[in-house]
Motif scaffolding. Structure first.
Motif, PDB file in Angstrom:
ATOM      1  N   LYS A 191       0.828  -1.207   0.000  1.00  0.00           N
ATOM      2  CA  LYS A 191       0.000   0.000   0.000  1.00  0.00           C
ATOM      3  C   LYS A 191       0.859   1.252   0.000  1.00  0.00           C
ATOM      4  CE  LYS A 191      -3.828   2.201   2.482  1.00  0.00           C
ATOM      5  NZ  LYS A 191      -4.764   2.096   3.645  1.00  0.00           N
ATOM      6  N   ASP A 196       0.770  -3.120  -6.955  1.00  0.00           N
ATOM      7  CA  ASP A 196      -0.346  -4.037  -7.145  1.00  0.00           C
ATOM      8  C   ASP A 196       0.219  -5.412  -7.490  1.00  0.00           C
ATOM      9  OD1 ASP A 196      -2.806  -5.189  -7.523  1.00  0.00           O
ATOM     10  OD2 ASP A 196      -3.073  -4.391  -9.549  1.00  0.00           O
ATOM     11  N   LYS A 198       0.356  -9.698  -6.545  1.00  0.00           N
ATOM     12  CA  LYS A 198      -0.308 -10.819  -5.888  1.00  0.00           C
ATOM     13  C   LYS A 198       0.549 -11.326  -4.738  1.00  0.00           C
ATOM     14  CE  LYS A 198      -3.148 -12.373  -9.732  1.00  0.00           C
ATOM     15  NZ  LYS A 198      -3.514 -13.502 -10.611  1.00  0.00           N
TER      16      LYS A 198
END
Length: 285
Positions: A191, A196, A198
């Motif tokens: 964050k 982004d 996995k």
């Protein structure tokens, strides 16, 4: 070239690095013995059965060294071949053919060996929904081609490197102070850095599986070195909430049994680190 790591820029960088290693200041054997204007042709002979891989790369190698070489691809990557087949024909300056020969063969022999093994293992689990994955257990500076060969052979590529997926393995978890601490820190890090990616978490028993499910926010749960009965129970516990990957010491003999436990993926490091190269040769006509 569907895989995102297979860019023209990456392939050219590999080829130029390989030429620096193999040719250096010059191929003195060829420069000494072969007249500059000597023309010739050669054919790529397949000397054992399997899956051919690296033909597209071979054409790039020939043209990267000498744009005037004419290359005729007689087979396609991923095609089943048998002893005696001819993969391609190359025509042009004999010196260029001689200098590029070994790089073409080194790449194609290893890539074809990997594609052949991947194809064989994929067929063993074709009756299940499990997909075969490679790992990062690759040859340094040759990973791109080894993963390409896995894809050609019908397998799927796991993360390419450390930067394109988070995988929290046993050592990460132990150093972080446990599964919850590792996952929580990872979420905060992603964050804060606007990443982004996995997240996959390795588990070694059912208690760890339950903890990952409790904490949540994970994309894949790795079931590492689990017995078949434990793996089946873990798949039932997860119940499709997250994808599952079986890993750890899986062999050609155990692959089918693992797939039948209901996992989504099976990672096999031996696809790239324990493979026999295909016997291929380039012979002057």
């Amino acid at each position: 070239m569907k895989e995102n790591y297979l860019t023209r820029e990456n392939l050219e960088a590999f080829i130029q690095s390989a030429f620096r290693e193999d040719v250096g200041e010059g191929d003195h054997s060829t420069l000494a013995a072969i007249p500059k204007d000597k023309e010739g042709s050669a054919q790529l002979f397949i000397k054992e059965n399997g899956i051919i891989a690296g033909l597209e790369l071979a054409e790039l190698i020939f043209h990267s060294y000498d744009k005037e070489l004419e290359v005729q691809l007689l087979l396609e990557d991923g095609q089943e071949v048998k002893k005696g087949d001819i993969g391609l024909k190359v025509m042009g300056k004999a010196a260029s053919i001689l200098t590029t020969e070994r790089l073409v063969l080194n790449c194609m022999q290893r890539m074809s060996g990997i594609a052949t093994k991947t194809h064989r293992l994929t067929k063993l689990i074709s009756h299940t929904n499990a997909k075969l994955l490679d790992t990062r257990k690759t040859t340094p500076n040759f990973r791109m081609l080894e993963k390409w060969a896995v894809a050609i052979g019908g397998g799927e590529n796991h993360r390419f490197a450390l930067y394109d997926m988070v995988m929290l393995k046993d050592n990460h978890i132990d150093f972080a102070g446990g599964i919850e601490a590792a996952i929580t820190a990872t979420k905060s890090y992603l964050k804060e850095n606007l990443l982004d990616l996995k997240i996959e978490v390795e588990t070694r028993n059912l208690e760890e599986v339950k903890e990952v499910l409790r904490v949540g926010g994970v994309d894949v749960i790795m079931l590492d070195n689990m017995r078949y009965d434990m793996m089946r129970e873990a798949v039932t516990l997860i119940g499709g909430q997250m994808l599952t990957e079986a890993s750890g010491g899986i062999t050609e003999e155990t692959l089918k049994d693992v797939a039948e436990c209901g996992v989504n993926y099976i990672s096999v490091g031996a696809l790239t680190h324990h493979v026999k190269s295909m016997d291929i040769s380039l012979k002057a006509d």
